[in-house]
Design a protein around this motif. Structure first.
Motif, PDB file in Angstrom:
ATOM      1  N   SER A 390       0.824  -1.217   0.000  1.00  0.00           N
ATOM      2  CA  SER A 390       0.000   0.000   0.000  1.00  0.00           C
ATOM      3  C   SER A 390       0.854   1.261   0.000  1.00  0.00           C
ATOM      4  O   SER A 390       0.344   2.361  -0.282  1.00  0.00           O
ATOM      5  CB  SER A 390      -0.927   0.022   1.221  1.00  0.00           C
ATOM      6  OG  SER A 390      -0.184   0.152   2.428  1.00  0.00           O
ATOM      7  N   ALA A 391       2.132   1.146   0.299  1.00  0.00           N
ATOM      8  CA  ALA A 391       2.976   2.337   0.469  1.00  0.00           C
ATOM      9  C   ALA A 391       3.002   3.220  -0.770  1.00  0.00           C
ATOM     10  O   ALA A 391       2.890   4.449  -0.671  1.00  0.00           O
ATOM     11  CB  ALA A 391       4.397   1.918   0.853  1.00  0.00           C
ATOM     12  N   LEU A 394      -0.301   5.135  -1.029  1.00  0.00           N
ATOM     13  CA  LEU A 394      -0.475   6.116   0.044  1.00  0.00           C
ATOM     14  C   LEU A 394       0.448   7.313  -0.157  1.00  0.00           C
ATOM     15  O   LEU A 394       0.089   8.458   0.136  1.00  0.00           O
ATOM     16  CB  LEU A 394      -0.187   5.478   1.401  1.00  0.00           C
ATOM     17  CG  LEU A 394      -1.175   4.418   1.894  1.00  0.00           C
ATOM     18  CD1 LEU A 394      -0.620   3.725   3.134  1.00  0.00           C
ATOM     19  CD2 LEU A 394      -2.529   5.053   2.202  1.00  0.00           C
ATOM     20  N   LEU A 411       2.266  -3.151   8.380  1.00  0.00           N
ATOM     21  CA  LEU A 411       2.339  -1.786   7.852  1.00  0.00           C
ATOM     22  C   LEU A 411       3.721  -1.156   7.965  1.00  0.00           C
ATOM     23  O   LEU A 411       3.890   0.036   7.725  1.00  0.00           O
ATOM     24  CB  LEU A 411       1.274  -0.916   8.535  1.00  0.00           C
ATOM     25  CG  LEU A 411      -0.166  -1.332   8.169  1.00  0.00           C
ATOM     26  CD1 LEU A 411      -1.177  -0.556   8.988  1.00  0.00           C
ATOM     27  CD2 LEU A 411      -0.422  -1.143   6.682  1.00  0.00           C
ATOM     28  N   PRO A 426       4.428   1.710   4.671  1.00  0.00           N
ATOM     29  CA  PRO A 426       3.179   2.472   4.790  1.00  0.00           C
ATOM     30  C   PRO A 426       3.157   3.397   6.005  1.00  0.00           C
ATOM     31  O   PRO A 426       2.534   4.458   5.961  1.00  0.00           O
ATOM     32  CB  PRO A 426       2.118   1.371   4.918  1.00  0.00           C
ATOM     33  CG  PRO A 426       2.727   0.187   4.252  1.00  0.00           C
ATOM     34  CD  PRO A 426       4.197   0.271   4.548  1.00  0.00           C
TER      35      PRO A 426
END
Length: 506
Positions: A390-391, A394, A411, A426
């Motif tokens: 997801s980094a 984001l 995360l 993240p």
């Protein structure tokens, strides 16, 4: 009489074992804390040809001098490489190998994977401007030791002593491949896992349960495990506990990981909700779970892309997009008028995050190009170690990304995940996510090493006023959708799905 040969990690020497050695000797054991060539007080003995083979021969000389009937070799961090190399050549002399917060290197592996900086790893491989100090890698400064492994449990004075006594590591010890004949694989082994550094028995059992053939050896009854609730330097932070664990390991004690053939693996059990089948289309590595009918106004559907965790070995069958949990999520969102997208990305090893990120970007492009999908309304939903992916999104959210969701996510890279590029954090990337809605499903009984990363992420999100909604699952475990068919677990899934779809419809 049992003799312990103790071999420490990078930049250190036999001195780190002093307290452990004293306790083992007090229990009646012979103890040989080894300082390898070029390390510790032997730092000046290193030459341009000092390499892993040099350290293997150091240990062979020690083994050949020991008279005890039982020899237990203990390798910490880098130390497991020369330990395995030496034990492979003297298997008849070794009673057990102890991996003290160390990996499971195989024939041909390089200790280079322990280096936390990708750029430095690449330079070392090329051997061009590889290191300073004439072919040796300078030790980290006091403030950088945490990048090489968790320093939890080390008082400031002990951490200062670790930094002050550290010496440069000869480059060849990290770049020369480990050579094994296979003899060492027949020896009993014990893994001592330091939970604050990202390892635990629960994590080992999870990897075995996935069916990854690399980890099936861990179910051998000659393999045992212990946990220490401390960081990467347990001999300095928990000397008493380390000595006790080593004595118990030598006696054959420890937790055994078993797999019951008749028992269905947790990740292949039914989804916690009875969701009717929906039309499913397969395009390459991507599956589209489609709603039964177009929207009333004829507009294209929004889409939710579900991103599995890992690493998952490429030979594991079924692959993640066919696991009941992901099929269940895909069908569930399809039943509510959105396209549920599942995919098989190639996160087969911790070094594969870049490739997995490319696979995800390709899948998103494919989905948004489908005329049945509204390209301006897409959500990305991550699970477990897939959370690191997801980094990128984001850090710079595109306008079509309406929501990011994460369920029992990792995360931030765990402390012992040295091969993961620093880009996949993240907990740092959330600071530039702006007002992108983020939905985090948090399980109460999360593994401690993962829970720390979630709290780090939430703390950073709070500092930058990110738009984060947290959905808690009371008494929930990692992977709860197929292991806990409870009302509160179902409510958590329903709430998370409705929240994500709500953001897509605004």
């Amino acid at each position: 009489m049992t003799a312990f040969i103790l071999v420490a990690g990078v930049h250190t020497g036999g001195w780190v074992w002093q307290e452990v050695a004293d306790r083992l000797r007090g229990a009646g054991a012979e103890v040989y804390p080894v300082t390898l060539t070029g390390m510790g007080e032997q730092a000046r003995a290193a030459g341009p040809d000092t390499d892993l083979e040099t350290h293997v021969h150091d240990l062979l000389r020690v083994i050949d001098q020991v008279d005890a009937a039982e020899v237990v070799m203990v390798g910490h961090c880098y130390g497991i490489y020369p330990v395995l190399g030496a034990a492979d050549r003297r298997p008849e002399r070794i009673a057990r190998i102890v991996h003290l917060d160390a990996g499971m290197p195989r024939n041909g592996d390089q200790a280079l994977t322990l280096v936390p900086e990708q750029a430095l790893r690449e330079r070392l491989l090329n051997r061009a401007d590889a290191a300073e100090d004439e072919g040796r890698i300078p030790p980290p400064s006091r403030d950088e030791w945490h990048r090489w492994g968790s320093v939890e449990g080390l008082p400031p004075t002990v951490l200062a002593r670790l930094a002050e006594n550290a010496v440069p590591q000869p480059v060849g010890t990290l770049t020369q491949p480990l050579r094994l004949s296979g003899a060492v694989s027949e020896l009993p082994a014990t893994g001592v896992l330091c939970t604050a550094n990202g390892s635990s028995i629960a994590m080992v059992e999870g990897l075995v349960g996935l069916g990854d053939p690399r980890f099936q050896v861990l179910t051998d009854p000659r393999v045992s495990f212990f946990e220490l609730h401390t960081g990467h330097w347990p001999m300095l932070s928990r000397a008493d506990e380390v000595a006790e664990v080593l004595l118990r390991a030598a006696a054959g004690e420890g937790h055994r990981v078993s797999v019951t053939v008749s028992e269905q693996p947790a990740h292949l059990r039914p989804f916690l909700m009875d969701v009717p089948e929906r039309p499913r289309e397969r395009v390459g590595r991507v599956d589209l779970h489609l709603p039964d009918a177009p929207a009333e106004d004829g507009s294209p559907w929004p889409a939710v892309v579900f991103v599995h965790g890992g690493p998952v070995h490429p030979d594991v069958r079924p692959t993640p997009r066919d696991w009941p949990a992901f099929v269940g999520y895909g069908r569930y969102v399809a039943s509510m008028g959105a396209v549920g997208v599942t995919l098989d990305h190639r996160l087969h090893d911790l070094a594969d995050y870049g490739r997995a990120a490319d696979d995800l970007a390709e899948a998103v492009h494919l989905v948004r190009a489908d005329p049945r999908v509204d390209e301006s309304r897409v959500a990305l939903w991550y699970f477990s170690a897939g959370g690191l992916l997801s980094a990128d999104w984001l850090a710079a959210p595109p306008p079509w990304l309406r929501c990011v969701a994460a369920t029992y996510p990792v995360l931030a890279p765990l402390p012992n995940w040295g091969r993961v590029d620093s880009r996949f954090r993240p907990a740092d990337a959330v600071r530039t996510a702006g007002r992108l809605p983020i939905v985090v499903t948090r399980v109460e009984l999360e593994r401690a090493e993962i829970a720390v990363t979630v709290e780090e992420f939430l703390a950073a999100a709070k500092e930058c006023d990110a738009d984060v909604e947290v959905i808690d699952v009371p008494l929930g475990h990692h992977g709860f959708e197929t292991t806990e068919h409870t009302e509160q677990a179902s409510r958590a899934v329903e709430r998370a799905v409705r929240s994500v779809l709500g953001h897509l419809r605004r």
